[in-house]
Design an enzyme around this catalytic site. Structure first.
Site, PDB file in Angstrom:
ATOM      1  N   LYS A  22      -4.724 -16.358   1.493  1.00 40.96           N
ATOM      2  CA  LYS A  22      -4.246 -15.880   0.181  1.00 40.96           C
ATOM      3  C   LYS A  22      -3.467 -14.574   0.343  1.00 40.96           C
ATOM      4  O   LYS A  22      -2.406 -14.379  -0.242  1.00 40.96           O
ATOM      5  CB  LYS A  22      -5.435 -15.641  -0.756  1.00 40.96           C
ATOM      6  CG  LYS A  22      -5.086 -14.810  -1.990  1.00 40.96           C
ATOM      7  CD  LYS A  22      -6.289 -14.501  -2.831  1.00 40.96           C
ATOM      8  CE  LYS A  22      -7.152 -13.396  -2.369  1.00 40.96           C
ATOM      9  NZ  LYS A  22      -6.713 -12.035  -2.701  1.00 40.96           N
ATOM     10  N   ASN A  23      -3.980 -13.658   1.187  1.00 40.13           N
ATOM     11  CA  ASN A  23      -3.387 -12.329   1.297  1.00 40.13           C
ATOM     12  C   ASN A  23      -2.125 -12.280   2.159  1.00 40.13           C
ATOM     13  O   ASN A  23      -1.551 -11.217   2.343  1.00 40.13           O
ATOM     14  CB  ASN A  23      -4.447 -11.331   1.786  1.00 40.13           C
ATOM     15  CG  ASN A  23      -5.493 -11.112   0.718  1.00 40.13           C
ATOM     16  OD1 ASN A  23      -5.312 -11.514  -0.439  1.00 40.13           O
ATOM     17  ND2 ASN A  23      -6.605 -10.499   1.087  1.00 40.13           N
ATOM     18  N   ARG A  93      -3.473  -8.274  -9.616  1.00 38.03           N
ATOM     19  CA  ARG A  93      -2.871  -7.031  -9.137  1.00 38.03           C
ATOM     20  C   ARG A  93      -1.731  -7.288  -8.169  1.00 38.03           C
ATOM     21  O   ARG A  93      -0.739  -6.577  -8.108  1.00 38.03           O
ATOM     22  CB  ARG A  93      -3.901  -6.215  -8.371  1.00 38.03           C
ATOM     23  CG  ARG A  93      -5.027  -5.650  -9.152  1.00 38.03           C
ATOM     24  CD  ARG A  93      -5.834  -4.826  -8.205  1.00 38.03           C
ATOM     25  NE  ARG A  93      -4.960  -3.896  -7.540  1.00 38.03           N
ATOM     26  CZ  ARG A  93      -4.517  -2.786  -8.101  1.00 38.03           C
ATOM     27  NH1 ARG A  93      -4.879  -2.515  -9.336  1.00 38.03           N
ATOM     28  NH2 ARG A  93      -3.723  -1.983  -7.494  1.00 38.03           N
ATOM     29  N   CYS A 117      -9.638  -2.101 -10.858  1.00 37.13           N
ATOM     30  CA  CYS A 117     -10.413  -3.346 -10.947  1.00 37.13           C
ATOM     31  C   CYS A 117     -11.841  -3.018 -10.538  1.00 37.13           C
ATOM     32  O   CYS A 117     -12.138  -1.871 -10.199  1.00 37.13           O
ATOM     33  CB  CYS A 117      -9.804  -4.449 -10.093  1.00 37.13           C
ATOM     34  SG  CYS A 117     -10.156  -4.271  -8.351  1.00 37.13           S
ATOM     35  N   ARG A 122      -7.640   1.830  -7.470  1.00 36.38           N
ATOM     36  CA  ARG A 122      -6.495   1.163  -6.805  1.00 36.38           C
ATOM     37  C   ARG A 122      -5.141   1.662  -7.297  1.00 36.38           C
ATOM     38  O   ARG A 122      -4.348   0.892  -7.862  1.00 36.38           O
ATOM     39  CB  ARG A 122      -6.614  -0.350  -6.925  1.00 36.38           C
ATOM     40  CG  ARG A 122      -7.959  -0.861  -6.391  1.00 36.38           C
ATOM     41  CD  ARG A 122      -8.069  -2.338  -6.380  1.00 36.38           C
ATOM     42  NE  ARG A 122      -7.280  -2.937  -5.305  1.00 36.38           N
ATOM     43  CZ  ARG A 122      -7.303  -4.245  -5.039  1.00 36.38           C
ATOM     44  NH1 ARG A 122      -8.057  -5.037  -5.770  1.00 36.38           N
ATOM     45  NH2 ARG A 122      -6.594  -4.761  -4.083  1.00 36.38           N
ATOM     46  N   ASP A 308     -13.183  -6.990   3.092  1.00 37.36           N
ATOM     47  CA  ASP A 308     -13.322  -8.265   2.381  1.00 37.36           C
ATOM     48  C   ASP A 308     -14.458  -9.129   2.914  1.00 37.36           C
ATOM     49  O   ASP A 308     -14.738 -10.190   2.352  1.00 37.36           O
ATOM     50  CB  ASP A 308     -12.003  -9.049   2.437  1.00 37.36           C
ATOM     51  CG  ASP A 308     -10.886  -8.346   1.671  1.00 37.36           C
ATOM     52  OD1 ASP A 308      -9.713  -8.712   1.859  1.00 37.36           O
ATOM     53  OD2 ASP A 308     -11.192  -7.405   0.910  1.00 37.36           O
ATOM     54  N   ARG A 400     -10.250 -17.800  -7.266  1.00 40.91           N
ATOM     55  CA  ARG A 400      -9.042 -17.015  -7.015  1.00 40.91           C
ATOM     56  C   ARG A 400      -8.674 -16.990  -5.534  1.00 40.91           C
ATOM     57  O   ARG A 400      -7.528 -16.816  -5.160  1.00 40.91           O
ATOM     58  CB  ARG A 400      -9.241 -15.564  -7.472  1.00 40.91           C
ATOM     59  CG  ARG A 400      -9.342 -15.394  -8.990  1.00 40.91           C
ATOM     60  CD  ARG A 400      -9.308 -13.931  -9.351  1.00 40.91           C
ATOM     61  NE  ARG A 400      -8.276 -13.267  -8.577  1.00 40.91           N
ATOM     62  CZ  ARG A 400      -8.404 -12.009  -8.131  1.00 40.91           C
ATOM     63  NH1 ARG A 400      -9.496 -11.323  -8.403  1.00 40.91           N
ATOM     64  NH2 ARG A 400      -7.438 -11.462  -7.439  1.00 40.91           N
TER      65      ARG A 400
END
Ligand code: EPZ
Length: 422
Positions: A22-23, A93, A117, A122, A308, A400
């Site tokens: 995802k990132n 974001r 968040c 952030r 993470d 997500r």
């Protein structure tokens, strides 16, 4: 609202296919705005953050064929709008990553300032400083950020010295520099594998970038864009999550597509806890040798232990003999999962950026609340070893960033059901 129900006590055995990261997918989708040539992407994860980014790109006017089987074609020819509204930015974001490519290509963009968040305030100051270092003017009013490139000739190459190796700000600096006049040097960059994947994709699109993966990146600007094709790299955080799940249940899971070099400091910490991670023909395998041992761990930018995976690791430590100290150094508020783990019976003290986990604590199934993407996964892992049934509420957080979580776990022997509605 969807929730997951998990019955504890079932060992995980089998294999899990890791999806695309995802990132890496999110900044690469944003990077498609830099070029008017086609970009073909493969190995896109089927997660809701990717859907949200595609929705945003369509709002700008990008034509998208797909996704079909994780593959799509982006045509960023007819861009009609360079404003990202609050409605989209507040939901995700990472939509802030469209700012640099829009300014770099069209000379102007307007975006709502993303609020904080659950894991931290952030701020985006490093992103804006990077754009300002390339000559952009930045105005903020009423929660909206307006960024404009110098009229004459657009962004100018220069030196960007990041105060912190921020992942997002490194993406922003790299993308903006590809369209600036002359050379840009970015110093104190993030070195995450996702940075390397974005740089690789930009190079396929025609950019000249050196040094991705190190603390110093050089970009030659005024890229001549060309049609490109790119496969998103495997998700190291998803891989790490399933390796920890296997170790937690004392089973053996092959994480196909996982790569050792992407795990940075994870293997060393797991090894100290009595879990060996080794490469297999198709990926990685985690093997536990006897009872889990408590280990201290500190998160940090790559190659340190990733923030993470901090929550998932905490669940593992609730089942380890002894006391482990976990220090979170990247985000200032990333222990929202602690009270939920305590509800299941975990023995955790937490003050500021330090948590102390006393193991081994037998956990009892209960109803718990997910607060963010990784915290929700740590609760699912806890449910795998808790007595009885655990209900994890608000699993939209999980969707997500994790593709088909209950299918992947069920195929390895977990008892897990998704329930919808009230
Ligand atoms: C990326 O977020 C990831 N998100 C995060 O993953 C991940 O936790 C984080 O990198 C660190 O590895 C995506 O890639 C979409 P940072 P990002 O900029 O880019 C401060 C997940 O669970 N900072 O490296 O936002 C910031 O507040 C998510 O998948 C500034 O002060 O992370 C934080 O404390 C969560 N000013 C630290 O730097 C800035 O302008 C690291 O943030 C930018 C960041």
């Amino acid at each position: 609202m969807d929730r997951l129900q998990i019955e504890g006590g079932h060992r995980l055995d089998g294999s899990v296919q890791v999806a695309g990261a995802k990132n890496a997918a999110l900044p690469i989708l944003a990077a498609s705005l830099l070029s008017d040539r086609d970009l073909v992407l493969g190995n896109l994860p089927a997660v809701t953050d990717v859907t949200a980014m595609l929705e945003l790109l369509r709002e700008f006017g990008v034509r998208i064929d797909g996704p079909r089987q994780g593959r799509l074609v982006l045509h960023a020819t007819g861009i009609v709008n360079t404003e990202a509204t609050w409605d989209i930015v507040r939901r995700m974001r990472a939509s802030f990553l469209v700012l640099a490519p829009l300014v770099a290509r069209f000379g102007h963009a307007r975006i709502s300032r993303p609020g904080g968040c659950s894991i931290g305030t952030r701020p985006v100051d490093l992103h804006l400083e990077a754009l300002a270092a390339l000559g952009a003017s930045v105005e903020t009013a009423g929660g909206v950020i307006d960024v404009t490139a110098p009229r004459a000739g657009g962004l100018q190459g220069g030196r960007i010295n990041l105060a912190f190796p921020s992942v997002g700000a490194t993406h922003t600096a790299m993308m903006a520099a590809t369209a600036a006049r002359g050379e840009t040097e970015i110093v104190n960059c993030a070195r995450e594998p996702e940075i390397v994947d974005v740089a690789t994709c930009l190079a396929r699109m025609g950019a000249r970038i050196e040094g991705a993966g190190t603390h110093r990146i050089r970009v030659e600007g005024l890229t001549l864009w060309q049609p490109a094709e790119h496969m998103i790299l495997p998700d190291r955080i998803e891989a790490g999550t399933y390796l920890i799940a296997a170790a937690l249940t004392g089973g053996q899971v092959e994480v196909t597509g996982g790569r050792l070099e992407h795990l940075g400091g994870v293997c060393e910490v797991l090894d100290a806890a009595g879990v060996t991670v080794f490469p297999s023909d198709r990926g990685l395998i985690a093997e536990r040798h006897g009872p889990l041992r408590s280990v201290d761990m500190t998160t940090g930018p790559f190659p340190a232990f990733p923030t993470d995976l901090q929550a998932q690791f905490m669940t593992l430590m609730t089942q380890a003999e002894g006391v482990s100290t976990i220090r979170e150094t990247v985000f200032e508020n990333r222990f929202m999962h602690v009270p939920e783990l305590q509800r299941l019976g975990a023995n955790i003290e937490h003050r500021g950026s330090v948590a102390r986990v006393r193991g081994r604590s037998p956990l009892d199934g209960a109803s718990v609340m997910a607060t963010d993407l990784r915290a929700s996964m740590c609760l699912v892992l806890a449910g795998l070893v808790a007595r009885g049934w655990t209900t994890v509420n608000r699993v939209y957080h999980i969707d997500r960033g994790y593709e088909d979580v209950e299918g992947k776990l069920r195929r390895c022997g977990a008892r897990i059901e998704r329930r919808t509605g009230a």
